[in-house]
Design a protein around this motif. Structure first.
Motif, PDB file in Angstrom:
ATOM      1  N   HIS A 111      14.816 -28.838 -13.520  1.00 18.74           N
ATOM      2  CA  HIS A 111      15.243 -29.322 -12.278  1.00 18.74           C
ATOM      3  C   HIS A 111      14.371 -29.813 -11.256  1.00 18.74           C
ATOM      4  N   GLU A 155      16.270 -21.901  -8.544  1.00 22.94           N
ATOM      5  CA  GLU A 155      15.597 -22.004  -9.919  1.00 22.94           C
ATOM      6  C   GLU A 155      14.625 -22.917  -9.985  1.00 22.94           C
ATOM      7  N   HIS A 197      13.173 -22.538 -17.459  1.00 21.09           N
ATOM      8  CA  HIS A 197      14.400 -22.384 -16.726  1.00 21.09           C
ATOM      9  C   HIS A 197      14.614 -20.967 -16.504  1.00 21.09           C
ATOM     10  N   GLN A 198      15.755 -20.865 -15.692  1.00 22.55           N
ATOM     11  CA  GLN A 198      16.497 -19.443 -15.329  1.00 22.55           C
ATOM     12  C   GLN A 198      17.647 -19.317 -15.725  1.00 22.55           C
TER      13      GLN A 198
HETATM   14 ZN   LIG Z   1      17.996 -24.554 -15.611  1.00 20.34          ZN
END
Ligand SMILES: [Zn+2]
Length: 228
Positions: free
Chosen positions: A47, A62, A126-127
């Motif tokens: 992102h 995130e 990522h989360q």
């Molecule tokens: Zn993500």
């Protein structure tokens, strides 16, 4: 007179041989002259820019946690003499201002960076999030057709379990739909470090200390994969 000339010629021969040896040309094949080429890892903080990714129950974004962990992972790997290429090092996404489909352009550019770097592995940070707050723990995804991707994912998952000691232990998981996994030739994984929908985990993921621990565990997983 002849003796002087012979001495001079012998001296010259010694010099030439010494120069050639220093060059490594005369070392036997497999000798120490050839340096082992450096490993390269692409780190992709998921992102960025207009795309915040998941929003935590504590309002954490995130994209910001991804970038912090990714930068710390870069530090850990560079300390071990691994070359690192980042897809982003600021908050900006990878799309152009006028792009019609920013999300798509962003993903394509990330994949192009990985292609150009020709890395040994690519790791996307990522989360996770779930509609129920109870879910927690880290999970690593790999492209289901990639045996090497699976080995890398298992190696990282094991190090994260050993070092972070999550209450809920998860297994590395195959996936066939993530764009980045499908469009990357090098062994690639997506590391979901934790759940932003879980209050305790979301709070922990915002601390520098836990971000460092996560980065170290991922780095050790990558290094362990390299050593095999
Ligand atoms: Zn993500």
């Amino acid at each position: 007179m002849w003796e002087k000339k012979l001495e001079w010629i012998l001296g010259l021969v010694v010099l030439i041989v010494a120069a050639l040896l220093a060059n490594g040309d005369f070392l036997p094949a497999g000798g120490s002259a050839k340096t082992v080429s450096k490993r390269t890892v692409v780190i992709d903080p998921g992102h960025g820019g207009i795309d915040p990714g998941k929003i935590g129950v504590n309002d954490a974004k995130e994209k910001e946690i991804n970038l912090q962990i990714a930068l710390r992972l870069k530090e850990c790997l560079e300390k071990e003499d691994v070359a690192v290429v980042m897809t982003r090092e600021t908050d900006d996404g990878l799309y152009s201002a006028g792009a019609k489909n920013k999300k798509r352009e962003d993903m394509e550019r990330r994949c192009a960076i990985i292609r150009e770097a020709e890395p040994d592995v690519a790791v996307s940070i990522h989360q996770n999030s779930y509609h129920q707050g109870g879910e927690s723990g880290c999970q690593v995804f790999y492209y289901q057709e990639s045996k090497e991707g699976e080995q890398l994912a298992v190696s990282i998952q094991e190090e994260m379990a050993a070092q972070l000691k999550p209450a809920r232990k998860r297994e590395a998981k195959p996936n066939d739909s993530y764009y980045m996994l499908r469009h990357t030739a090098a062994p690639a994984v997506i590391v979901e470090c934790g759940f932003l929908s879980n209050w305790n985990e979301a709070q922990k993921l915002c601390t520098e200390e836990y971000q460092r621990q996560v980065a170290q565990a991922v780095a050790d997983g990558i290094l362990h994969y390299f050593s095999k």
